[in-house]
Design a protein around this motif. Structure first.
Motif, mmCIF file in Angstrom:
data_model
loop_
_atom_site.group_PDB
_atom_site.id
_atom_site.type_symbol
_atom_site.label_atom_id
_atom_site.label_comp_id
_atom_site.label_asym_id
_atom_site.label_seq_id
_atom_site.Cartn_x
_atom_site.Cartn_y
_atom_site.Cartn_z
ATOM 1 N N ALA A 1 -4.620 8.609 -3.772
ATOM 2 C CA ALA A 1 -5.592 7.523 -3.935
ATOM 3 C C ALA A 1 -4.981 6.275 -4.539
ATOM 4 O O ALA A 1 -5.574 5.189 -4.447
ATOM 5 C CB ALA A 1 -6.763 8.000 -4.797
ATOM 6 N N ALA A 2 -3.796 6.395 -5.153
ATOM 7 C CA ALA A 2 -3.141 5.221 -5.745
ATOM 8 C C ALA A 2 -2.870 4.152 -4.685
ATOM 9 O O ALA A 2 -2.767 2.962 -5.010
ATOM 10 C CB ALA A 2 -1.833 5.627 -6.427
ATOM 11 N N CYS A 3 -2.757 4.579 -3.433
ATOM 12 C CA CYS A 3 -2.478 3.615 -2.366
ATOM 13 C C CYS A 3 -3.629 2.628 -2.170
ATOM 14 O O CYS A 3 -3.407 1.520 -1.673
ATOM 15 C CB CYS A 3 -2.190 4.346 -1.055
ATOM 16 N N LEU A 4 -4.842 3.029 -2.550
ATOM 17 C CA LEU A 4 -5.971 2.113 -2.437
ATOM 18 C C LEU A 4 -6.017 1.134 -3.608
ATOM 19 O O LEU A 4 -6.733 0.127 -3.545
ATOM 20 C CB LEU A 4 -7.286 2.895 -2.365
ATOM 21 N N ASP A 5 -5.276 1.432 -4.656
ATOM 22 C CA ASP A 5 -5.224 0.551 -5.834
ATOM 23 C C ASP A 5 -3.884 -0.168 -5.903
ATOM 24 O O ASP A 5 -3.355 -0.434 -6.980
ATOM 25 C CB ASP A 5 -5.440 1.377 -7.108
ATOM 26 N N PHE A 6 -3.326 -0.486 -4.742
ATOM 27 C CA PHE A 6 -2.004 -1.105 -4.656
ATOM 28 C C PHE A 6 -1.905 -2.381 -5.461
ATOM 29 O O PHE A 6 -0.839 -2.735 -5.975
ATOM 30 C CB PHE A 6 -1.688 -1.412 -3.186
ATOM 31 N N HIS A 7 -3.004 -3.122 -5.585
ATOM 32 C CA HIS A 7 -2.991 -4.417 -6.258
ATOM 33 C C HIS A 7 -2.763 -4.291 -7.756
ATOM 34 O O HIS A 7 -2.491 -5.284 -8.437
ATOM 35 C CB HIS A 7 -4.313 -5.150 -6.008
ATOM 36 N N GLN A 8 -2.870 -3.068 -8.291
ATOM 37 C CA GLN A 8 -2.662 -2.875 -9.725
ATOM 38 C C GLN A 8 -1.210 -2.596 -10.073
ATOM 39 O O GLN A 8 -0.861 -2.480 -11.245
ATOM 40 C CB GLN A 8 -3.548 -1.720 -10.217
ATOM 41 N N ARG A 9 -0.351 -2.509 -9.034
ATOM 42 C CA ARG A 9 1.073 -2.279 -9.287
ATOM 43 C C ARG A 9 1.669 -3.487 -9.986
ATOM 44 O O ARG A 9 1.357 -4.628 -9.681
ATOM 45 C CB ARG A 9 1.825 -2.054 -7.975
ATOM 46 N N ILE B 1 0.837 -1.201 0.000
ATOM 47 C CA ILE B 1 0.000 0.000 0.000
ATOM 48 C C ILE B 1 0.874 1.255 0.000
ATOM 49 O O ILE B 1 0.681 2.170 -0.811
ATOM 50 C CB ILE B 1 -0.950 -0.013 1.213
ATOM 51 N N LEU B 2 1.843 1.318 0.914
ATOM 52 C CA LEU B 2 2.718 2.493 0.978
ATOM 53 C C LEU B 2 3.520 2.648 -0.305
ATOM 54 O O LEU B 2 3.753 3.761 -0.797
ATOM 55 C CB LEU B 2 3.660 2.371 2.177
ATOM 56 N N GLY B 3 3.972 1.515 -0.864
ATOM 57 C CA GLY B 3 4.803 1.567 -2.063
ATOM 58 C C GLY B 3 4.077 2.045 -3.298
ATOM 59 O O GLY B 3 4.713 2.354 -4.314
#
Length: 602
Positions: free
Chosen positions: A542-550, A361-363
């Motif tokens: 808000a990208a932190c909530l979409d961490f799974h898309q990294r 999430i942080l990353g």
């Protein structure tokens, strides 16, 4: 790897007789008759003690008969009598490995390669010894040398790919295997390895394709079948996964493959709500792994507990406050580092408590670099223990302030230099980050050292219901088998000890450490993520909530979970297993459960 059947011709009758005897002995070895070969060579060396080839063949025969010490003596005699060939050094090396003398084996492999640089079996096995010894750069070099001389060496290629993946160079690992498939597309083991890596890298279509290819080449291939079961589970088809796992030919499976099969059966049965069967399958997996590793279940955890006790006993709080580098602003003591060197966010917590999820999430934040599972703080603790007379922390606290702080400053700079070097990788898009995440569950063991080196650094403590942590640690197949993970009792003991260690070294946990509860993170993710970003000094993104898309894989047992959006099926999962958990486990965890504000509600 054999000598010539006929030695140099000679007009003398003894030489012709010896040549015939050597030829027959070699034939016997090839036909699986080592006893006869040993007897024939024994007679020959009694008549011709200077015949190095006879000593060599006798050594091979004795090793086949499991007289390993006698084999080494014969092989050494062969070289002393003039048979100083590369194969002789190679066979001595293999014999030394059987005797457990890996240093001597390594020396003999190097002699073999000096005599014959293209002896790929020697370079491959030397690479394996380097890998076993933790000398990863040398291992990579020798695997590469093997493939340079023999690009079709599938074993060297697979081992190199495993090493590259271990070094977090997943793309190179896959490229190495792709090159092997291009050379030998009909090798099922290469496709199995590619399927394994693609599944770990969260590329299910590629994993499916290579698994199916492996099975087409080798019908019923057990490893490929297990990967297909994993993929079925990930697609939401636990029944299909269980059918595949129950249908695999277990007679073809190695013990390690059986470990994985039992664990995957446990996962499928759990998802199907067949909890008693699932628990039994997980226990079978752990028991098989314990037997394979030849460890008692409680071993390993006792070692960790002993290290924590040493730190606690030696943690002089007055000296701690004197030496902690509180006046070391980020760039004051980094004379050899750029002024924009990123600073750490430490994420710690027991295995399976949510540390990988928090790092992921942080990353996802543009100002924060995810670094994977670092071992730099563990390495720093080991280095200080080895360097200081009296170990750490006693040896450090016994020094004068100036000397102690100089050591800490050097250790801190070394740590940051290693991080900077990793972030300077041209393939790494995180080089602009001003913060990075040092995430490792075993950081909890070294929280005292973390506070000495980086007293102002944010520390996030991943918290989860202790019984969920214990069960998840028992159920999962870790990349490195931890002996303490082989039974719920051993896991519970180490969890309780780690909890006490954090409490002992964290007198003000609310002020110094941010606890993040897994259950709250899943239930109200935005609120918890906002709190984490505020704590580390980063703006909301808000990208932190979409961490799974990294993009990119995760090198921990949580690789599949963090490739999905947040889900709550693992929250209070222990309730499904309470009837099967020994009361001793509950008693061991009770103080931590109470202290953390949980209970054993059904």
């Amino acid at each position: 790897m054999s000598i010539a059947a006929n030695p140099q011709p000679s007009s003398t009758a003894p030489a012709l007789e010896a040549a015939d005897a050597l030829s027959r002995a070699l034939k016997m070895l090839r036909q699986g008759e080592p006893g006869q070969a040993a007897a024939l060579c024994r007679d020959l060396v009694e008549r011709q003690p200077g015949n190095g080839q006879a000593w060599y063949l006798r050594g091979l025969a004795l090793r086949a008969l499991r007289d390993v010490t006698g084999a080494r003596t014969c092989l050494e005699t062969a070289i002393a009598q003039g048979f100083a060939e590369a194969v002789a050094y190679f066979e001595i090396a293999r014999t030394q490995v059987l005797l457990g003398d890996r240093a001597a084996a390594e020396a003999q492999y190097r002699k073999a390669l000096a005599a014959q640089p293209d002896l790929t079996a020697a370079s491959r096995e030397l690479a394996s010894l380097c890998l076993e010894a933790g000398r990863l750069d040398e291992a990579e070099q020798w695997f590469g040398e093997t493939l340079r001389h023999d690009p079709g060496d599938g074993m060297a290629r697979r081992n190199l790919a495993q090493l590259l993946y271990r070094l977090e160079r997943g793309g190179e690992a896959i490229a190495t295997l792709d090159a092997g498939v291009a050379l030998a597309p009909d090798q099922p083991d290469l496709h199995v390895m590619l399927a394994t890596l693609h599944e770990l890298e969260n590329d299910p279509p590629a994993a499916q394709r290579h698994s199916e290819t492996a099975i087409a080449l080798d019908p019923g291939n057990p490893s490929a079948t297990v990967i297909l079961a994993k993929l079925a589970f990930r697609r939401g088809d636990p029944g299909g996964a269980l059918t595949l796992l129950d249908g695999v030919d277990r007679a073809r499976m190695s013990d390690q493959q059986q470990v994985t099969r039992h664990a995957e059966r446990g996962r499928a049965l759990d998802r199907l709500g067949r909890y008693e069967e699932a628990f039994a399958a997980y226990r079978q997996s752990r028991e098989k792994l314990a037997a394979l590793q030849k460890h008692m279940p409680a071993q390993g955890g006792a070692t960790c507990a002993a290290r924590m006790s040493v730190v606690e006993a030696g943690m002089n709080r007055a000296r701690f406050e004197q030496l902690a580098l509180r006046d070391a602003a980020p760039n004051n003591i980094q004379n050899d580092l750029p002024r924009d060197t990123p600073q750490p966010i430490f994420v710690l917590g027991f295995m399976r408590s949510g540390t990988t999820l928090i790092e992921r999430i942080l990353g996802a934040h543009p100002a924060i670099a995810p670094m994977g599972e670092l071992t730099l703080m563990v390495d720093a603790a080991d280095q200080l223990t080895a360097r200081l007379s009296g170990g750490f922390p006693d040896g450090l606290f016994a020094l004068e302030d100036g000397a102690a702080r100089e050591i800490l400053q050097a250790q801190r700079q070394d740590y940051l230099t290693q991080v900077r070097d990793r972030m300077d990788d041209p393939a790494d898009d995180s080089t602009a980050a001003r913060l990075f995440v040092d995430k490792a569950p075993f950081n909890a063991e070294h929280i005292g050292l973390i506070r000495l080196l980086f007293p102002e650094a944010p520390i996030i403590h991943a918290v989860r219901h202790p019984l969920d942590v214990v069960l998840s640690s028992f159920f999962v197949n870790f990349a490195e088998p931890f002996p303490w993970s082989f039974s719920p009792e051993a896991i519970a003991a180490l969890f309780a000890r780690t909890h006490d260690h954090l409490a002992a070294l964290s007198p003000d946990p609310v002020g110094d450490v941010l606890p993040v509860r897994y259950e709250q993170l899943v239930e109200d993710s935005e609120t918890v993520v906002r709190a984490m970003l505020d704590y580390v000094g980063a703006e909301w993104d808000a990208a932190c909530l979409d961490f799974h898309q990294r993009a990119g894989g995760v090198r921990t047992a949580s690789y599949a979970q963090v490739a999905r959006p947040l889900y709550n099926s693992s929250v209070y999962r222990y309730r499904n297993y309470l009837p099967f958990i020994d009361a001793a486990v509950l008693d061991t965890l009770r103080p931590a459960v109470d202290a953390l504000g949980y209970d054993y509600a059904v």
